[in-house]
Write a protein that holds these residues in place. Structure first.
Motif, PDB file in Angstrom:
ATOM      1  N   ALA A 180     -85.173  54.650  44.379  1.00 59.69           N
ATOM      2  CA  ALA A 180     -86.243  55.345  45.373  1.00 59.69           C
ATOM      3  C   ALA A 180     -87.524  54.273  45.235  1.00 59.69           C
ATOM      4  O   ALA A 180     -88.359  53.976  46.046  1.00 59.69           O
ATOM      5  N   HIS A 181     -87.866  53.708  44.182  1.00 59.62           N
ATOM      6  CA  HIS A 181     -88.955  52.601  43.994  1.00 59.62           C
ATOM      7  C   HIS A 181     -88.819  51.592  44.393  1.00 59.62           C
ATOM      8  O   HIS A 181     -89.725  50.498  44.470  1.00 59.62           O
ATOM      9  N   VAL A 182     -87.329  51.133  44.575  1.00 59.14           N
ATOM     10  CA  VAL A 182     -87.227  49.768  45.138  1.00 59.14           C
ATOM     11  C   VAL A 182     -86.873  49.575  46.635  1.00 59.14           C
ATOM     12  O   VAL A 182     -87.357  48.588  47.364  1.00 59.14           O
ATOM     13  N   MET A 183     -85.906  50.555  47.050  1.00 58.41           N
ATOM     14  CA  MET A 183     -85.360  50.380  48.363  1.00 58.41           C
ATOM     15  C   MET A 183     -86.459  50.658  49.215  1.00 58.41           C
ATOM     16  O   MET A 183     -87.337  51.627  49.343  1.00 58.41           O
ATOM     17  N   LYS A 184     -86.385  49.743  50.352  1.00 57.88           N
ATOM     18  CA  LYS A 184     -87.522  49.541  51.378  1.00 57.88           C
ATOM     19  C   LYS A 184     -87.456  50.754  52.416  1.00 57.88           C
ATOM     20  O   LYS A 184     -88.367  51.006  53.082  1.00 57.88           O
ATOM     21  N   LEU A 185     -86.562  51.487  52.563  1.00 62.58           N
ATOM     22  CA  LEU A 185     -86.369  52.471  53.729  1.00 62.58           C
ATOM     23  C   LEU A 185     -86.602  53.840  53.200  1.00 62.58           C
ATOM     24  O   LEU A 185     -86.371  54.237  52.053  1.00 62.58           O
ATOM     25  N   LEU A 186     -87.185  54.504  54.258  1.00 60.49           N
ATOM     26  CA  LEU A 186     -87.529  55.979  54.222  1.00 60.49           C
ATOM     27  C   LEU A 186     -87.212  56.689  55.370  1.00 60.49           C
ATOM     28  O   LEU A 186     -87.583  56.249  56.376  1.00 60.49           O
ATOM     29  N   GLU A 187     -86.303  57.431  55.559  1.00 60.92           N
ATOM     30  CA  GLU A 187     -85.873  58.247  56.719  1.00 60.92           C
ATOM     31  C   GLU A 187     -86.935  59.631  56.706  1.00 60.92           C
ATOM     32  O   GLU A 187     -86.839  60.264  55.758  1.00 60.92           O
ATOM     33  N   VAL A 188     -87.859  59.703  57.643  1.00 61.49           N
ATOM     34  CA  VAL A 188     -88.588  60.816  57.854  1.00 61.49           C
ATOM     35  C   VAL A 188     -87.783  61.681  58.962  1.00 61.49           C
ATOM     36  O   VAL A 188     -87.914  61.346  60.043  1.00 61.49           O
ATOM     37  N   VAL A 189     -87.435  62.901  58.415  1.00 58.97           N
ATOM     38  CA  VAL A 189     -86.827  63.777  59.320  1.00 58.97           C
ATOM     39  C   VAL A 189     -87.404  65.112  59.785  1.00 58.97           C
ATOM     40  O   VAL A 189     -88.104  65.600  59.220  1.00 58.97           O
ATOM     41  N   TYR A 190     -87.675  64.974  61.191  1.00 57.00           N
ATOM     42  CA  TYR A 190     -88.505  65.950  61.669  1.00 57.00           C
ATOM     43  C   TYR A 190     -87.644  67.189  62.205  1.00 57.00           C
ATOM     44  O   TYR A 190     -86.722  66.981  62.557  1.00 57.00           O
TER      45      TYR A 190
END
Ligand SMILES: CCCCCC/C=C/CC(=O)SCCNC(=O)CCNC(=O)[C@H](O)C(C)(C)COP(=O)(O)OP(=O)(O)OC[C@H]1O[C@@H](n2cnc3c(N)ncnc32)[C@H](O)[C@@H]1OP(=O)(O)O
Length: 719
Positions: A433-443
């Motif tokens: 998680a400190h390396v991978m560039k992606l974040l899915e923000v789920v509403y």
């Protein structure tokens, strides 16, 4: 355009004006040509400075012009004109000098950079090479090996490194333009012979052939089929072996080949897609430009397993205070060490002090009482998560955002455990998680615009590309993964091996084939999810119903491997074998091949020869079909969101743009036709049934990808 002023009596200053990054549009190029003519013709002017407005020198060629009918003066003669000028020309580099911007600066006789400036030739990441003399001038200036490294990686360098490499003549902390003008005054009338880079010889290392061979090997290994890095090496080689004019011809020829390639189109699409996802919106009316985030000073992470540790590190490195909670004392002790090690390693790499003091550890969940935002990162177990959300809702101060790092569980079900469901959103990180560039923000149904905006903002603060997505099983990334994995399992049942499937996918450009990837992430993760939703009943592992669930084809192969405690790398056995638990090098496993043969025999399956095209078609088109369903359901606002998620989170090759872009490149009618074919052959596989949006797009004449939203017509469309 470009503005001309005269300062200190004898310095002509040309200011590039094209917000936001002073890209070299036709109007800017024309402006430079006109203003250079003026500066060179005015007898009072003894030297010239070129700078950019608003603290940015130049972001390079205007990428939006590519693929259009380009007009205006060409860049190469413009740069040549600057270099051959009889008066000294100084580039005053603030902010950025990238691509054509740096090439423009290399045509100048001197370069002064502000200490905070970034310089580079990133064309390779747009599927191009520096096509305005960069591949010929840079090696002459800084040596072949250094130029090769910068051009083939597209890496940006700091002003300090640029000075060390010899790209710039001076670095300043003061007003760059003032310093450049002073410098221009000091060099007026001096000989420019040594400062016309193109006229200098290219310095040769003694082992020049070996240097190029090694560089070529390195880029081929990393390129995963991308053309541009290879062409970059070829172009620099021309600088080493040919006179400048011939080197330029070679550069032009190689550039032309790349410029019209599908890969360049894909990479340029992907460049804009990454920026488009920042302009997010939700069906509930939340939007990037109207929904205001709330400041977050203190955050908490609950659960310090692999994901929780990575999230803690990402937050602390971005300067946030973190309360890291782990109720298991042994795990907490290990986590303290693990997080500190990661922070120290990261700090060493970045040359900054480690943010150790940003993290407070606790084994009590009560420690979160005073934070602004909590990220729950415990085991993927709905009952456990529900209990935690009930506790958080009671413990946290009013207004605390409650986020979950679930990779696919129902956000609304978790929100329903709290008194304020509007404060609940998903923040799905990817390991590590400190390396991978992606974040899915789920509403969720009830997530407030402020909660979504805050999670999106935290994402960018910690250096992620955040993509807002709707709530469904697996969200976007893992939902699409399912039919892809499913096809891979079916192919094994029908006669393929993990090696064959992975080879085909890796040749396509995936960072890792599906089986190697499963071994890396752990087969038990999906198994636990399948168990939780009732797909893995022990009595259904053998017998006539082993390969059927709810009337559809199902492959229990993954479940059977997990029954044998073959969880992948972590247990040293999975779809491959490893030399030890935790080993990284996948080797074919004869046990697995025997197991597949026995499995086929047990279920009356006859292995057949499966060709590469079928592997690719079935895995990719099943995945793409699910992408269309996601668009149809409004879970992703547009194809860009899916493509960015798949490239950043799942190793899809960037030079193929992403699965949805790829579908457009292949041709939507071809994707539809292949899906229809495979669905006819496998009528018991619903994931191969073409989705109605795909049919609708084909019926609408297969519009280009930037027009799809007009066909989807979802209320939160951004186009
Ligand atoms: C036949 C043609 C012959 C040409 C021969 C010469 C060939 C030269 C090749 C090139 O020069 S290719 C371009 C090389 N430059 C780059 O790759 C830089 C790309 N940009 C960036 O990396 C970043 O944008 C930045 C400059 C580092 C700024 O980053 P920041 O995070 O501050 O802002 P962004 O959100 O990324 O960008 C803001 C805004 O600007 C748009 N933009 C950026 N660069 C360009 C560009 N070169 N051309 C056009 N537009 C650009 C970007 O798209 C954003 O706008 P949006 O509306 O939000 O999308």
């Amino acid at each position: 355009m470009a503005l001309y002023t005269r300062v200190s009596g004898s310095v002509g200053v040309i200011t590039l004006q094209n917000p936001p990054v002073n890209a070299l549009s036709a109007a800017v190029r024309q402006g430079i040509v006109d203003m250079m003519d003026r500066a060179l013709s005015e007898p009072e002017v003894k030297s010239v400075v070129i700078c950019g407005q608003n603290g940015k020198f130049c972001g390079g060629a205007d990428i939006k012009e590519f693929g259009t009918n380009m007009s205006g003066p060409a860049l190469i003669p413009l740069i040549d004109r600057i270099e051959s000028a009889a008066k000294p020309v100084v580039a005053a580099i603030e902010g950025i000098a990238l691509g054509g911007g740096l090439e423009l600066a290399l045509g100048c006789h001197y370069r002064i950079a502000h200490s905070k400036a970034k310089l580079g030739l990133p064309e390779v990441s747009l599927g191009l090479l520096p096509g305005a003399g960069g591949t010929q001038r840079l090696p002459r200036l800084i040596s072949i090996p250094a130029a090769l490294e910068l051009i083939t990686t597209g890496r940006h360098v700091t002003a300090a490194e640029a000075l060390q490499l010899g790209i710039v003549d001076k670095v300043t902390d003061r007003n760059t333009l003032d310093e450049a003008v002073k410098f221009a005054l000091s060099v007026a009338g001096k000989s420019l012979d040594l400062h016309r880079i193109s006229t200098n010889p290219c310095p040769h290392p003694p082992d020049v052939d070996a240097v190029f061979e090694t560089a070529m090997q390195r880029v081929r290994q990393r390129a995963r089929g991308a053309l541009a890095p290879v062409a970059c090496v070829q172009a620099v080689r021309a600088a080493a072996t040919l006179p400048y004019a011939h080197g330029m011809e070679r550069e032009r020829e190689l550039f032309k080949g790349l410029f019209t390639s599908g890969q360049a189109r894909a990479l340029q699409y992907y460049f804009f897609a990454q920026r488009a996802v920042g302009r997010w919106s939700t069906p509930g009316g939340a939007r990037w430009d109207t929904s205001k985030p709330r400041p977050v000073r203190r955050a908490a992470v609950i659960g310090l397993g692999t994901m929780g540790r990575g999230i803690t590190v990402a937050l602390a490195q971005a300067g946030l205070s973190v309360v890291a909670v782990e109720t298991n004392e042994k795990q907490l002790t290990e986590a303290k060490q693990g997080v500190s090690d990661m922070l120290e390693r990261g700090a060493r790499r970045r040359g900054v002090p480690p943010a150790l003091d940003k993290v407070i550890y606790s084994h009590k969940i009560q420690a979160v009482a005073d934070v602004d935002l909590v990220i729950e990162a415990v085991f993927e177990d709905m009952e456990l998560k529900k209990a935690i959300f009930q506790q958080l809702s009671a413990l946290c101060k009013p207004g605390t955002f409650l986020c979950t790092n679930t990779s696919g569980l129902d956000i609304d079900e978790l929100a329903a455990q709290t008194q304020n469901p509007e404060l609940v959103v998903g923040m799905h990180f990817f390991a590590p998680a400190h390396v991978m560039k992606l974040l899915e923000v789920v509403y969720g149904q009830k997530s407030s615009p402020q909660a979504v905006a805050t999670a999106m903002q935290i994402g960018s603060k910690i250096g992620k590309v955040s993509v807002a997505v709707g709530n469904c099983r697996g969200f976007v990334g893992n939902r699409i993964l399912k039919p892809y994995l499913e096809q891979a399992f079916f192919l094994l049942e029908e006669g393929a091996t993990p090696e064959l499937v992975d080879k085909v996918l890796e040749e396509f450009g995936f960072a890792m084939g599906v089986f190697r990837m499963s071994d890396l992430s752990g087969l038990d993760v999906g198994w636990r999810v399948r168990k939780a939703i009732g797909l893995v009943a022990p009595e259904a592992l053998t017998g006539p119903y082993a390969r059927v669930r709810e009337g559809h084809r199902y492959s229990p192969l993954g479940d059977l491997l997990c029954e044998q405690v073959r969880f992948g790398q972590k247990t040293g056995r999975g779809w491959y074998q490893y030399d030890k638990p935790g080993g990284r090098v996948a080797k074919p496993d004869p046990w697995l091949h025997r197991f597949l043969e026995e499995y086929r025999a047990q279920h009356g399956l006859v292995a057949r020869r499966i060709d590469h095209q079928e592997v690719l078609d079935r895995c990719l088109y099943a995945l793409i079909n699910e992408g269309f369903r996601i668009l149809e359901d409004g879970i992703a606002a547009g194809p860009e969101d899916i493509d960015v998620i798949y490239v950043l989170g799942y190793g899809w090759p960037q030079h193929r743009g992403g699965p949805m872009f790829y579908a457009g490149m292949v041709g939507l009618n071809k994707v539809l036709e292949r899906l229809e074919h495979y669905h006819q052959v496998h009528p018991d596989v619903p994931n191969l049934q073409p989705c109605s949006l795909l049919r609708k797009l084909v019926a609408s004449g297969s519009p280009p990808i930037n027009k799809w939203r007009e066909v989807i017509k979802k209320p939160h469309s951004q186009l």
